[in-house]
Design an enzyme around this catalytic site. Sequence first.
Site, PDB file in Angstrom:
ATOM      1  N   ASN A 133       0.855  -1.190   0.000  1.00 33.19           N
ATOM      2  CA  ASN A 133       0.000   0.000   0.000  1.00 33.19           C
ATOM      3  C   ASN A 133       0.886   1.233   0.000  1.00 33.19           C
ATOM      4  OD1 ASN A 133      -2.392   1.642   0.336  1.00 33.19           O
ATOM      5  ND2 ASN A 133      -1.808   1.910   2.495  1.00 33.19           N
TER       6      ASN A 133
ATOM      7  N   SER B 259       4.474   6.851   2.588  1.00 37.87           N
ATOM      8  CA  SER B 259       5.132   5.588   2.943  1.00 37.87           C
ATOM      9  C   SER B 259       4.547   4.447   2.123  1.00 37.87           C
ATOM     10  CB  SER B 259       4.888   5.260   4.424  1.00 37.87           C
ATOM     11  OG  SER B 259       5.243   6.335   5.270  1.00 37.87           O
TER      12      SER B 259
END
Length: 216
Positions: free
Chosen positions: A107, A136
Amino acid sequence: MKKIVILISGRGSNMEAVVRACARDGWPARICAIISNRPDAAGLGFAAANGIESKVVDHRQFDGRESFDAALAGEIDRFEPDLVVLAGFMRVLTDAFVTKYAGRMLNIHPSLLPCFPGLRTHQQALDAGVRVHGASVHFVTPALDHGPIVAQGAVPVIAGDDAAALAARVLKVEHEIYPRAVRWFIEGRLTVEGERVALTPSEPQWLFADVAGEGA
Ligand code: NHR
Ligand code: GAR
């Protein structure tokens, strides 16, 4: 050839960045399908225009997260992917679903985790007064936005930023770090050691935005 399925909910610019990098840099990988939980996701247009199979699994047609996730897994598994990429995918996934794809689902989250998990991350960053923000890439685990971090990109918070301005600056680094991280996975270079993700051979798992001329 490794097989990739990408899940989206909206615009799909991160999906596009991954698709383009795969083609441009000749990854030993193929984007098999784009799956959206929203029928009106703009990213479906890019998939169609680029001859990539796409599918909608509309979460509103299901009476709970379990049945939605089961249908989603059914569609994903038709392609037997080596990797599932969440690219602006907006539905929280059940533990059973995440466990099924453990170690092969990534993700991108628009914050420097573990700061600001969840939604409205850019407003959270502004409210907290941080001067550095970012994005991130992480392995997906049942604990929302808490999986092992593969790469991070940092941007400054500039005086006068609102959430939209900050989001746009972050999005640019997302488009850099996500294709890189996906490529590392495809090349078999990532190993998860507890909370840490090692890259072999090593190279920087971070990126600092080049904001020269932006008033930083
Ligand atoms: N599922 C699990 N189990 N673990 C993660 O780390 C996940 C995940 C599902 C999605 C992406 C995540 C993000 O990067 C992601 C990571 C949606 C929500 C959310 O609250 C939160 C985090 C993320 C994605 N979604 C609402 C829901 O009720 C719906 C919001 C909407 O539709 O706009 O599912 O930020
Ligand atoms: C990106 O900024 C991504 O990090 C974020 O939504 C945007 C999607 O843009 N993801 C989340 O907030 C997940 N909850 P895109 O559809 O153009 O890639």
